[in-house]
Design a protein around this motif. Structure first.
Motif, PDB file in Angstrom:
ATOM      1  N   UNK A   1       0.887  -1.168   0.000  1.00 37.14           N
ATOM      2  CA  UNK A   1       0.000   0.000   0.000  1.00 37.14           C
ATOM      3  C   UNK A   1       0.918   1.208   0.000  1.00 37.14           C
ATOM      4  N   UNK A   2       0.723   2.079  -0.987  1.00 37.19           N
ATOM      5  CA  UNK A   2       1.690   3.156  -1.193  1.00 37.19           C
ATOM      6  C   UNK A   2       1.073   4.518  -0.873  1.00 37.19           C
ATOM      7  N   UNK A   3       1.806   5.354  -0.163  1.00 36.72           N
ATOM      8  CA  UNK A   3       1.321   6.687   0.202  1.00 36.72           C
ATOM      9  C   UNK A   3       2.397   7.724  -0.118  1.00 36.72           C
ATOM     10  N   UNK A   4       1.981   8.773  -0.826  1.00 35.30           N
ATOM     11  CA  UNK A   4       2.926   9.865  -1.104  1.00 35.30           C
ATOM     12  C   UNK A   4       2.708  10.954  -0.067  1.00 35.30           C
ATOM     13  N   UNK A   5       3.794  11.444   0.524  1.00 37.21           N
ATOM     14  CA  UNK A   5       3.647  12.571   1.458  1.00 37.21           C
ATOM     15  C   UNK A   5       4.474  12.378   2.706  1.00 37.21           C
ATOM     16  N   UNK A   6       4.272  13.285   3.645  1.00 38.12           N
ATOM     17  CA  UNK A   6       4.984  13.238   4.916  1.00 38.12           C
ATOM     18  C   UNK A   6       4.409  12.084   5.742  1.00 38.12           C
ATOM     19  N   UNK A   7       5.266  11.194   6.168  1.00 41.76           N
ATOM     20  CA  UNK A   7       4.798   9.996   6.866  1.00 41.76           C
ATOM     21  C   UNK A   7       3.950  10.350   8.101  1.00 41.76           C
ATOM     22  N   UNK A   8       4.269  11.449   8.748  1.00 35.82           N
ATOM     23  CA  UNK A   8       3.523  11.774   9.969  1.00 35.82           C
ATOM     24  C   UNK A   8       2.094  12.196   9.630  1.00 35.82           C
ATOM     25  N   UNK A   9       1.941  12.867   8.499  1.00 31.84           N
ATOM     26  CA  UNK A   9       0.576  13.209   8.063  1.00 31.84           C
ATOM     27  C   UNK A   9      -0.158  11.955   7.607  1.00 31.84           C
ATOM     28  N   UNK A  10       0.534  11.121   6.857  1.00 28.05           N
ATOM     29  CA  UNK A  10      -0.093   9.884   6.365  1.00 28.05           C
ATOM     30  C   UNK A  10      -0.561   9.039   7.550  1.00 28.05           C
ATOM     31  N   UNK A  11       0.272   8.935   8.587  1.00 25.56           N
ATOM     32  CA  UNK A  11      -0.059   8.070   9.729  1.00 25.56           C
ATOM     33  C   UNK A  11      -1.259   8.586  10.524  1.00 25.56           C
ATOM     34  N   UNK A  12      -1.525   9.892  10.420  1.00 24.81           N
ATOM     35  CA  UNK A  12      -2.663  10.417  11.195  1.00 24.81           C
ATOM     36  C   UNK A  12      -3.971   9.762  10.742  1.00 24.81           C
ATOM     37  N   UNK A  13      -3.968   9.142   9.572  1.00 24.70           N
ATOM     38  CA  UNK A  13      -5.157   8.422   9.108  1.00 24.70           C
ATOM     39  C   UNK A  13      -5.184   6.961   9.577  1.00 24.70           C
ATOM     40  N   UNK A  14      -4.211   6.543  10.356  1.00 19.59           N
ATOM     41  CA  UNK A  14      -4.141   5.150  10.831  1.00 19.59           C
ATOM     42  C   UNK A  14      -4.462   5.069  12.317  1.00 19.59           C
TER      43      UNK A  14
END
Ligand SMILES: C[S@@+](CC[C@H](N)C(=O)[O-])C[C@H]1O[C@@H](n2cnc3c(N)ncnc32)[C@H](O)[C@@H]1O
Length: 460
Positions: A314-327
Motif C-alpha cells: 500500500x503506497x502513500x505519497x507525502x509526509x509519513x507523519x501526516x499519512x499516519x494520522x489516518x491510521x
C-alpha cells in the motif's frame, strides 16, 4: 575513432553535466541518470566514461582545484565555469586515470574548440595541462604543517568535516577512512530469494564469465568484481533475480525480521531498496505499507516491485507523519525508519555528498530524525519493533537521536542485536556490532557502506 553524426562526445557530456551540477547541485546520481538516458552516446564504453569522469572529478574536486591554483597564473575563482571544469576534467584524466596524457590533452582542447572558445583560452588550458603532465612525478603537496588543510586538500574533503572527524579518530584511522571513502566501491547485489537461491544465482552469474563471490556479511549478498557496464543489462536483472544494494543496507532489513502475515511500515521508502527486501524476507506474504515524500521515487519503487515479481505494498505519497494520522495507533508489527540523513557513510558511492552537506545539516537533520522517530512510535504495537537506521557516520544523527528518544519514551528499550547478527553473518558479526546494541559499519573497517541501526522494542 571518429564519432558518427548524432553521437555525443562523452567528454563534452561530462563537461555539460559538471556545469549543471556545479551551478545547481542536484543529487549527482539523479542528474547522471537523467543525462545518460537522454543523450545519444555511441556505446556502453562512452556511457561508462561519462560516469567515471563526472564522479571522479567530483570525488577529487578539492585536490584538482589545488593543482589548478598552483599551476595557473589566474586564480581559480577568476577562471570561468566552462574552462574551470574543462581543466578539472583534463587534470583528473592526467592524474587519476590510465588515459594517455596526449589523449587527455587533445580531447580537452577539442571540447573547448567545439564550444567556440577563443584560441588564447585554449592556449592557456593547453599550457596548464602540459605543465601538470610534465610535473606528474613531483607534484606539489598541500602544507603538512596544517593537518586539517592538508587532509582536506589531499583527500578532497571539506575542512569542516575533517575538523569534526579529527576530534573523533586518530590520524591513521582518519586517513584510512578518507582513503576508503574515495575508493570506487564494488558492485554488490542482493539475491531475490523468492525466485532463486544465492548459490544458484552465483552459478548463473558465473556462466556469464562474471567474477562473483558471496558477500561474507550478508547471507543474500553477492559481490561482482570489475564489472563495467549497465547493471540493467546483466543476466538475471530483467528476470528479477536480484537488486543492486550494498551488504550493509541488506543487513538493515534483515535486522527488522519481518514475518509472513505481519503489518510492516517502511516510513521513508525512497526507491524501495529496503521495502522490496522486506517483502522478499517475508516470502512476499507481508502486509506492507510504503510512505515516501517524492512521487517520482515511488514510481521507481513500483517498477522495482514489478520487476522482482513482488506484491505491491500500500503506497502513500507525502509526509509519513501526516499519512499516519489516518491510521489507528498501534497498527503495525514492525516499522522501518530509514531516516533522511547526511549520508556521510555512503560518500564512496555518492561523492557529491562531500560538497552538498554543511555543518548546519548536523543541527537540522537530528531534529527531523527525532521528530520522525517520535512521530511513528505510537503506531507500533506493544511487543512490536521500530528499526531506526541511517547511512551517516555521525553520532548526532545516530546515538544522540536514539538516546533522546529513549529518554522521552521509557516504554521502548533497545534490543541486543548480536545474537541475530551471529545468525546472519556468523563469526563476522563481531565486526558489525558496537555496545551490543548498535549495528555499525564503516567503509574502512569492513569494506561496507557506513550504516547505523538500532532495534527499539515497544514494551507497553
Ligand atoms: C535514506 S532515504 C531512504 C532510502 C530507502 N529506504 C532505501 O533503502 O532505498 C530517506 C527517504 O526518506 C524520504 N523522506 C524524508 N522525509 C520524509 C517524510 N517526512 N516522510 C516520508 N518520507 C520522507 C526522502 O525523500 C528519502 O527518499
Amino acid at each position: 575513432m571518429e564519432l558518427k553524426r548524432g553521437h555525443v562526445n562523452p567528454r563534452s557530456l561530462a563537461l555539460k553535466t559538471l556545469l549543471i551540477w556545479e551551478k545547481k547541485k542536484p543529487p549527482l546520481d539523479e542528474l547522471l541518470s537523467e543525462i545518460l538516458t537522454k543523450e545519444a552516446l555511441r556505446d556502453e564504453r562512452d556511457r561508462a566514461l561519462v560516469n567515471n569522469l563526472v564522479l571522479g572529478v567530483v570525488r577529487h574536486l578539492g585536490y584538482l582545484d589545488f593543482i589548478i591554483n598552483r599551476y595557473s597564473q589566474i586564480s581559480l575563482n577568476r577562471i570561468d565555469a566552462e574552462v574551470r571544469n574543462a581543466l578539472r576534467l583534463g587534470i583528473f584524466q592526467l592524474l587519476f586515470t590510465r588515459i594517455p596524457d596526449r589523449v587527455a590533452l587533445a580531447e580537452t582542447l577539442k571540447i573547448l574548440l567545439q564550444r567556440g572558445r577563443a584560441k588564447w583560452v585554449r592556449g592557456f588550458v593547453n599550457a596548464l595541462l602540459h605543465r601538470v603532465s610534465s610535473a606528474k612525478s613531483s607534484l606539489p603537496e598541500p602544507p603538512k604543517a596544517y593537518p586539517t588543510l592538508y587532509l582536506s586538500v589531499k583527500y578532497s574533503f571539506p575542512q569542516w568535516l575533517i575538523l569534526k572527524w579529527q576530534k573523533r579518530w586518530s590520524v591513521e584511522e582518519l586517513e584510512a577512512l578518507l582513503k576508503a571513502a574515495n575508493e570506487i566501491p564494488p558492485l554488490v547485489v542482493r539475491t531475490n530469494i523468492t525466485k532463486i537461491s544465492r548459490d544458484a544465482l552465483l552459478k548463473y552469474l558465473q556462466e556469464e564469465r562474471l567474477s562473483v563471490k558471496p558477500c561474507p556479511y550478508s547471507p543474500v549478498g553477492i559481490i561482482i568484481e570489475g564489472f563495467r557496464g549497465r547493471v540493467t543489462d546483466l543476466r538475471g536483472f530483467k528476470e528479477g533475480f536480484f537488486s543492486v544494494q550494498d551488504s550493509a543496507s541488506q543487513l538493515v532489513s534483515l535486522l527488522l525480521q519481518p514475518r509472513p502475515g505481519e503489518r510492516v511500515l517502511d516510513a521513508c521508502a525512497g526507491l524501495g531498496g529496503k521495502t522490496t527486501h522486506i517483502a522478499e524476507i517475508a516470502g512476499n506474504k507481508v502486509l506492507l505499507y510504503a510512505v515516501e515524500l517524492y512521487p517520482r521515487r515511488l514510481e521507481l519503487l513500483k517498477e522495482n516491485f514489478n520487476r522482482l515479481n513482488l506484491t505491491l505494498p500500500s503506497i502513500f505519497t507525502g509526509d509519513v507523519l501526516e499519512v499516519l494520522s489516518g491510521f489507528k495507533k498501534e497498527y503495525f508489527d514492525r516499522i522501518l525508519l530509514d531516516a533522511p540523513c547526511t549520508g556521510t557513510g555512503i560518500i564512496r558511492r555518492h561523492p557529491d555528498i562531500k560538497w552538498t552537506r554543511t555543518e548546519k545539516d548536523l543541527e537540522k537533520l537530528p531534529q527531523k530524525q527525532l521528530a520522525l522517530l517520535e512521530g511513528v512510535a505510537p503506531y507500533v504495537k506493544k511487543g512490536g519493533v521500530i528499526l531506526y537506521a541511517t547511512c551517516s557516520l555521525e553520532q548526532e544523527e545516530n546515538e544522540d537521536v536514539v538516546a533522546r528518544f529513549l529518554e522521552a519514551n521509557p516504554s521502548f528499550k533497545l534490543l541486543k542485536i548480536k545474537p541475530l547478527l551471529c545468525q546472519l553473518s556468523g563469526d563476522r558479526a563481531e565486526d558489525l556490532v558496537e555496545n551490543q546494541y548498535y549495528f555499525r559499519t564503516y567503509p574502512h573497517k569492513v569494506g561496507l557502506d557506513g550504516f547505523f541501526s538500532v532495534v527499539l522494542e515497544r514494551l507497553a
